[in-house]
Design a protein around this motif. Sequence first.
Motif: not given
Ligand code: SF4
Length: 470
Positions: A63, A65-67, A69-70, A72-73, A109-110, A180
């Motif tokens: 991914c 992104y760096d959410c 709670y995730c 996969n961040r 994931a993105v 997001k």
């Molecule tokens: S997989 Fe989704 S929730 Fe997890 S970091 Fe990437 S965008 Fe955020």
Amino acid sequence: MDLFDKLGILADAAKYDVSCSSSGGSRNNKNGVGNSHAAGICHTWSDDGRCVSLLKILLSNECIYDCVYCVNRSSNDVPRASFTADEVIDLTMNFYRRNYIEGLFLSSAVLKNPSYTMELMLNIVRRLRNDHRFYGYIHLKAIPGADERLISEAGMFVDRMSVNIELPSDKGLEVLAPHKPKKALLKPMHQISQKIIQNKDEQKIYKRANFNTSLTKRDQFVPAGQSTQLIVGATPDKDLSILKLSEALYSNFNLKRVYYSAYVPTLSDPRLPAIIKPPLLREHRLYQADWLLRFYGFYADELLSKSNPDFNPELDPKADWALRNLHLFPVEINSVDYEMLLRVPGIGVKSAQRIIKARRVGKLNFDNLKKIGVVLKRAGHFITCQGKTYETYSQNEHIVKESLISAKLLPQSKKSVPGQMSLLSELNENGISEGMSDLYLYDSPQNTKQWLSYYNLPQDGRLLISDIHL
Ligand code: SF4
């Protein structure tokens, strides 16, 4: 990286997404592989509500992104993998042919950017339907921020789409998922709901025009509707705001389901709550309340209020509401209207319908109610039958509460851990993985046998599928 390793990583990475119910799709086929049934192709549920007979994978967990709670961040140090389109298609077709799965749940994931990821996913579902004639159930995750055209096209190949809102408030998103914004999440939801309405209207026009060739289910846009997931407990949001959000989503976007996922504390970060266990009881209460919104005519504001913003852990939301509104009871079972019947603890939708039918032919008594399926231990405090109260009747709030608590049906505790079944999991001392033991408990024996017969047990203690020839 070998395919089994990828499968281990990407099936595991998908387990935090619970928005994978397949109920609602219905399609029979003559010329291809797979049917999708209205009652839901997934008959396999773990005790925390996750279905386990879809092949549930991420296309990628790499991914950008760096959410917070995730798992996969981007800043989390976990093994990364991405499937190719061929790999996802081969896995789906081979698992389906072996009766391991009844459909596909594909999220991602993105990877690089939202449109790039969506295009890869679109390519997979398009090829599954067009080239491989796979008509089993497909649930596809729409990636927020992706080009609208890609989402529109993908919707014609899948049964259900979902966009996960994850965090119930703007503030939560700002802190934990700054990439997001809620607006960006609501945009594809709005697009999907509009497209579903438009597609239904077109179907009607087409039918009225009486064309010789009728439209098939395959011409429908997301026929099983859209869903979303909300994470419970990762932010300070109260049950009231979560339930109000669900209510708005059901009425504004015509959502089929909102799924609630207790936050699983797998990461440590000062921005995350310091909890040890996922708040499963809270998740359960939200599911109960959600049911009341959808089938019992309740509103979020009736169940909770600013002064009482969280559900009572001791009582289910309907019993809790009834206890706070004792002045509205008892109601006479032979004359009360259907809406109020539904509000009596111990009377469900089916019992209420049976009561309405049965009382057309005569007055009901408590014995009749028992036969109809009413739980008198609960309902007895809230009803009269031909003017008489039930033997345990009381209007004392304390007594009623104690009685409701002792009468409630506690779910049998099972030794499963929260989380979905894993395709590749550690074995326990009996040579069975925790996930597999869940299957014994909850799934159709037929599937269970087939799953097990195809596994072998190598020396390193992992469970591997031995006879897949891709
Ligand atoms: S997989 Fe989704 S929730 Fe997890 S970091 Fe990437 S965008 Fe955020």
